[in-house]
Each structure stands twice: as structure tokens, then as C-alpha cells.
Enzyme design. Sequence first.
Site, short mmCIF file in Angstrom:
data_model
loop_
_atom_site.label_atom_id
_atom_site.label_comp_id
_atom_site.label_asym_id
_atom_site.label_seq_id
_atom_site.Cartn_x
_atom_site.Cartn_y
_atom_site.Cartn_z
N CYS A 158 0.84 -1.21 0.00
CA CYS A 158 0.00 0.00 0.00
C CYS A 158 0.87 1.26 0.00
O CYS A 158 1.45 1.61 1.03
CB CYS A 158 -0.91 -0.01 1.22
SG CYS A 158 -1.86 1.51 1.41
N CYS A 161 -0.39 4.17 2.20
CA CYS A 161 -0.15 3.99 3.64
C CYS A 161 1.32 4.23 3.99
O CYS A 161 1.62 4.83 5.02
CB CYS A 161 -0.49 2.56 4.09
SG CYS A 161 -1.97 1.86 3.39
N ASP A 162 2.22 3.75 3.16
CA ASP A 162 3.63 3.66 3.58
C ASP A 162 4.59 4.60 2.86
O ASP A 162 5.75 4.71 3.28
CB ASP A 162 4.12 2.21 3.41
CG ASP A 162 3.35 1.25 4.30
OD1 ASP A 162 2.88 1.70 5.36
OD2 ASP A 162 3.18 0.09 3.93
#
Length: 336
Positions: A158, A161-162
Site C-alpha cells: 500500500c 499507507c507507507d
Amino acid sequence: MSEVLTQAKPNDKERNKEEIIYDAIIIGGGPAGLTAGIYLSRARMSTLLIEKALPGGQAILTEIIENYPGFPLGIAGPELMQKMEEQAVQFGLKIEYGETTEVKIKEDKEDKEDKVKIVKINNKEYKTLAIILASGAEASKLGVPGEEELRGRGVSYCATCDAPFFKDQKIVVVGGGDTAIEEALYLTKFAQEVTIIHRRDRLRATKILQERVFANKKINFAWDSVVTKILGKEKVESVLVQNKKTYEEKEISCHGVFVFVGNIPNSKFLNKLIKLDEKGYILTDDNMMTSQEGIYACGDVRKKLLRQVVTACGEGATAAFTAQKYIEELKGVSYK
Ligand code: NAP
């Protein structure tokens, strides 16, 4: 059941057995499930949506959605999904959190007409007349050494997200589809350099994304190549890559490995109750009906050609309408 539905009225079965039997239970709160929720709640069906994490499905992991009609400048995935959730809840949809572990048809030998289905979550059983399966899909793994061990320590599925963890660092992205290319483009906002490793010599992604990725100076490609190993002690340090045509192996040093090699459907919990294809996608007819009466499927968990937010919504609406007609027939409601 401790909570009382706000809009739901108990149906006949409820009154007889003094237990809540929902008109419909939707499994999964992505665009397909939430749209089904909007339609069923507006039709005043008592409806429970079960979601294992946050409503929104994979769409909340998308920075910007450009091809959902009505938003000429695009709309952030989380924003669109939050609006869909608000819309559904406003019409009376009830949402419960937990992972569905089983779906079964109630077996009542004395009452052959009993059409109640049972959905199990968090060791609780919920009863319903109809089920809409909208459980979506999740990221496939590469299945190479180092992937599992270094997950969360450089291996990610993701970008939204990261990505901020990889500021000014070197990253590889594996895959050549829409997700891999969109996410690679997003990652260039943070990373110093992104190498896309793709197993063929051309991308699968849609043309507009290809134009953007080829024009981006931070992105380079390792064509015809597959990752054979992810290396690193505490964190990712490099990947071993093999060229499929020359069999040449090389090591690419990097701090992050983002894997976008397709999806697997979330259908395991169905345990042979419903007909699936060889990959586990649910087979339905044009009205979203599965092989089991009163059970419908929509969105990414369904076998189909085009996996988009807009198609998921359309299928959610169709599944809801077909389910509504089934429920009304069971309850003896007629349009005539
Ligand atoms: P996808 O379209 O199935 O693409 C997967 C990519 O990974 C392909 O390029 C495939 O290579 C490669 N791949 C598969 N298995 C691999 C393996 N074991 N090792 C290395 N590479 C592997 O998956 P996706 O990109 O996640 O997209 C899923 C669906 O969502 C698609 O229908 C897509 O159009 C849709 N989507 C749409 C949007 C949008 O419209 N904005 C955004 C994201 C996703 P090959 O090409 O050689 O098969």
C-alpha cells in the site's frame, strides 16, 4: 442481539420467533457493499452491513480516483468512500465490525419453507433472508523468500499507507497493471528513485497512466524481469531480479519493495456453499444472483471483466434490487 435497528421494522419471522432476522446482510463495505446498502436502506429493508476493517474497501487505499463520473478533477479515494458510507448510514444502514467466518443456510427439517440464512462473525450468528456478498479482494503476494520476513520492514502492499516512510530513498515497484503504475507515480512524490520491475516488455495499465509513467524522470524500468528474492537483515536492503529472456540475475539495492501483482478474492469463508471459478471469484448471473437462492454477489469478489469503483457501484445497485424483489416475494409483498 443487543442493539435495536433504527429504521428496521421486524418482519414476520422476527415476530414469530422473537429474534431478529434481517431482511438482508451485506458482507463487505467497499463501493459495491455500500451502494447495495444505500439501495436496500432506501427500500426500507432492515439491512446490516458487516465490515472487517474500515468501510471503503481497496478504494480507500487510492490517493485519487480520476474515472468515477461526476468529479472532473478526481476525488480522493478515502473522501469518496466516506461520502458513500455517510449516504448509506443516513438512509438507515447499520454497520457492524468483524470478520465473517461462515455463511450457511439454516437447516430446518420441519420447516422446508424456511429460507433463513446464517452469517457468523466474532462467534456471533446473525440471521437474514438474503445475503449480498461484497467482500472484495486483497493484494496477491509474490511468494518469494524474504517477502513475509520483511513485510512491514520495507515490503509493502500500500503506497498511500507507507510512501512517507521512504522519503528520498530508492524503491522498487513490482507489477505492470493500473495499481502498480498509479502507486509508482504516487511514490515519486516521496522517493528519490522508483524502479518498476515487470515480467513482460509492456505494461498492462491503461494508456493515460502509461503516458504519465514514461514521462516521469524519477521512474525507470526492469523489463521482462521477476523478483526472485528480497534481501535484508533488519530491513529491506535489495532485491534479486532475474531477466526472463536472458536468465541474467542482478541485485538492485533499495529500501522499499512495493508489490502490486493483482488480487485474490475474499471468498474462502464461503467454504463451497457458492459456485466459484478456479481462482475463487464468485460466479453470478446478470442480476448478481449466485448459485444459491437468496444469495447475491457484487464488486471485486465477483468474476467479471472490469474491476472499477463505478462497476462495483452498478453491481451493488443491481444486487440490492434483485435481493429486494426476493425478500418481498418471501414476505408476500406484491407490486400488483
Ligand atoms: P492486474 O490488472 O491483475 O495487474 C497485475 C499486474 O501484475 C500485471 O501487470 C501482471 O503481469 C503482474 N503480475 C501478476 N502476477 C505476477 C507475479 N507473480 N509476478 C510478477 N508480476 C505479476 O491487477 P491490478 O493492477 O491490481 O488491478 C486490478 C483491477 O483493478 C484491474 O481490473 C484494474 O484495471 C483495476 N484498477 C483500476 C484502477 C483505475 O481505474 N484507476 C486503479 C487500480 C486498479 P501481466 O501484465 O504480465 O499479467
